[in-house]
Design a protein around this motif. Structure first.
Motif, PDB file in Angstrom:
ATOM      1  N   ASP A 150       9.498  36.174  -0.849  1.00  0.00           N
ATOM      2  CA  ASP A 150      10.043  37.253  -0.015  1.00  0.00           C
ATOM      3  C   ASP A 150      10.438  36.730   1.370  1.00  0.00           C
ATOM      4  O   ASP A 150      11.527  37.018   1.865  1.00  0.00           O
ATOM      5  CB  ASP A 150       9.036  38.395   0.129  1.00  0.00           C
ATOM      6  CG  ASP A 150       8.827  39.169  -1.162  1.00  0.00           C
ATOM      7  OD1 ASP A 150       9.680  39.065  -2.080  1.00  0.00           O
ATOM      8  OD2 ASP A 150       7.811  39.884  -1.257  1.00  0.00           O
ATOM      9  N   LEU A 151       9.552  35.971   1.987  1.00  0.00           N
ATOM     10  CA  LEU A 151       9.814  35.440   3.326  1.00  0.00           C
ATOM     11  C   LEU A 151      10.999  34.474   3.316  1.00  0.00           C
ATOM     12  O   LEU A 151      11.841  34.496   4.216  1.00  0.00           O
ATOM     13  CB  LEU A 151       8.581  34.720   3.871  1.00  0.00           C
ATOM     14  CG  LEU A 151       7.462  35.581   4.416  1.00  0.00           C
ATOM     15  CD1 LEU A 151       6.234  34.725   4.728  1.00  0.00           C
ATOM     16  CD2 LEU A 151       7.910  36.314   5.667  1.00  0.00           C
TER      17      LEU A 151
ATOM     18  N   GLN B 175      13.565  34.328   1.330  1.00  0.00           N
ATOM     19  CA  GLN B 175      14.848  35.016   1.157  1.00  0.00           C
ATOM     20  C   GLN B 175      15.329  35.615   2.475  1.00  0.00           C
ATOM     21  O   GLN B 175      16.528  35.692   2.714  1.00  0.00           O
ATOM     22  CB  GLN B 175      14.736  36.093   0.081  1.00  0.00           C
ATOM     23  CG  GLN B 175      14.625  35.499  -1.306  1.00  0.00           C
ATOM     24  CD  GLN B 175      14.341  36.529  -2.382  1.00  0.00           C
ATOM     25  OE1 GLN B 175      14.050  37.683  -2.094  1.00  0.00           O
ATOM     26  NE2 GLN B 175      14.412  36.094  -3.631  1.00  0.00           N
ATOM     27  N   LYS B 176      14.415  36.011   3.338  1.00  0.00           N
ATOM     28  CA  LYS B 176      14.774  36.611   4.625  1.00  0.00           C
ATOM     29  C   LYS B 176      15.014  35.555   5.706  1.00  0.00           C
ATOM     30  O   LYS B 176      15.914  35.692   6.520  1.00  0.00           O
ATOM     31  CB  LYS B 176      13.671  37.566   5.085  1.00  0.00           C
ATOM     32  CG  LYS B 176      13.513  38.778   4.197  1.00  0.00           C
ATOM     33  CD  LYS B 176      12.312  39.606   4.594  1.00  0.00           C
ATOM     34  CE  LYS B 176      12.081  40.701   3.571  1.00  0.00           C
ATOM     35  NZ  LYS B 176      10.732  41.224   3.604  1.00  0.00           N
ATOM     36  N   HIS B 177      14.184  34.533   5.719  1.00  0.00           N
ATOM     37  CA  HIS B 177      14.249  33.499   6.760  1.00  0.00           C
ATOM     38  C   HIS B 177      13.995  32.138   6.115  1.00  0.00           C
ATOM     39  O   HIS B 177      12.834  31.769   5.931  1.00  0.00           O
ATOM     40  CB  HIS B 177      13.195  33.746   7.846  1.00  0.00           C
ATOM     41  CG  HIS B 177      13.195  35.139   8.379  1.00  0.00           C
ATOM     42  ND1 HIS B 177      14.151  35.585   9.253  1.00  0.00           N
ATOM     43  CD2 HIS B 177      12.375  36.176   8.155  1.00  0.00           C
ATOM     44  CE1 HIS B 177      13.912  36.857   9.543  1.00  0.00           C
ATOM     45  NE2 HIS B 177      12.838  37.233   8.888  1.00  0.00           N
ATOM     46  N   LYS B 178      15.047  31.431   5.802  1.00  0.00           N
ATOM     47  CA  LYS B 178      14.889  30.134   5.154  1.00  0.00           C
ATOM     48  C   LYS B 178      14.202  29.133   6.087  1.00  0.00           C
ATOM     49  O   LYS B 178      14.577  28.997   7.242  1.00  0.00           O
ATOM     50  CB  LYS B 178      16.238  29.618   4.715  1.00  0.00           C
ATOM     51  CG  LYS B 178      16.846  30.558   3.702  1.00  0.00           C
ATOM     52  CD  LYS B 178      17.911  29.973   2.918  1.00  0.00           C
ATOM     53  CE  LYS B 178      18.508  30.944   1.950  1.00  0.00           C
ATOM     54  NZ  LYS B 178      18.321  32.347   2.168  1.00  0.00           N
TER      55      LYS B 178
END
Length: 121
Positions: free
Chosen positions: A39-40, A42-45
């Protein structure tokens, strides 16, 4: 410097790696399992992931496979506390992990591996 995601279900391991990596100038993001890491990410590579392999919910092997399939340039260092069973580490390499460590690991070796991975384009 770089953003590094540390994924481990043990808060003490996450805290130790956070301290060492931040002292080296990196930004650290933490996840307690593979599901949270996916999840993380996908939001902040992140520039690099340090992934425990044996965790509840989504384990590190499944998360590694999913990340390297979806994001081909993902850099992952895998680690496990499953002493004496190189199978997990070998599978992690097959799934796309660039480097592997058995716990307990040497912090200097881990930091050296982090810097080597970050230096590769």
């Amino acid at each position: 410097m770089a953003t590094i995601m540390v994924i481990d279900d043990e808060p003490s391991i996450r805290g130790l790696l956070r301290e060492v990596l931040e002292r080296s100038g990196h930004t650290v993001v933490e996840a307690k399992d593979g599901r949270e890491a996916l999840d993380l990410y996908q939001k902040h590579k992140a520039d690099l992931l340090i992934m425990d392999l044996l965790m509840p919910e989504v384990d590190g092997l499944e998360a590694t496979l999913q990340l390297t399939r979806e994001y081909m340039d993902t850099k992952i260092i895998a680690m496990t506390g499953a002493q004496g069973d190189r199978n997990f580490l070998d599978i992690a390499r097959l799934f796309g992990a660039h480097r592997t460590f058995e716990k307990p690991f040497d912090l200097k070796e881990m930091l050296s591996a982090v810097e080597a991975e970050l230096a590769q384009k």
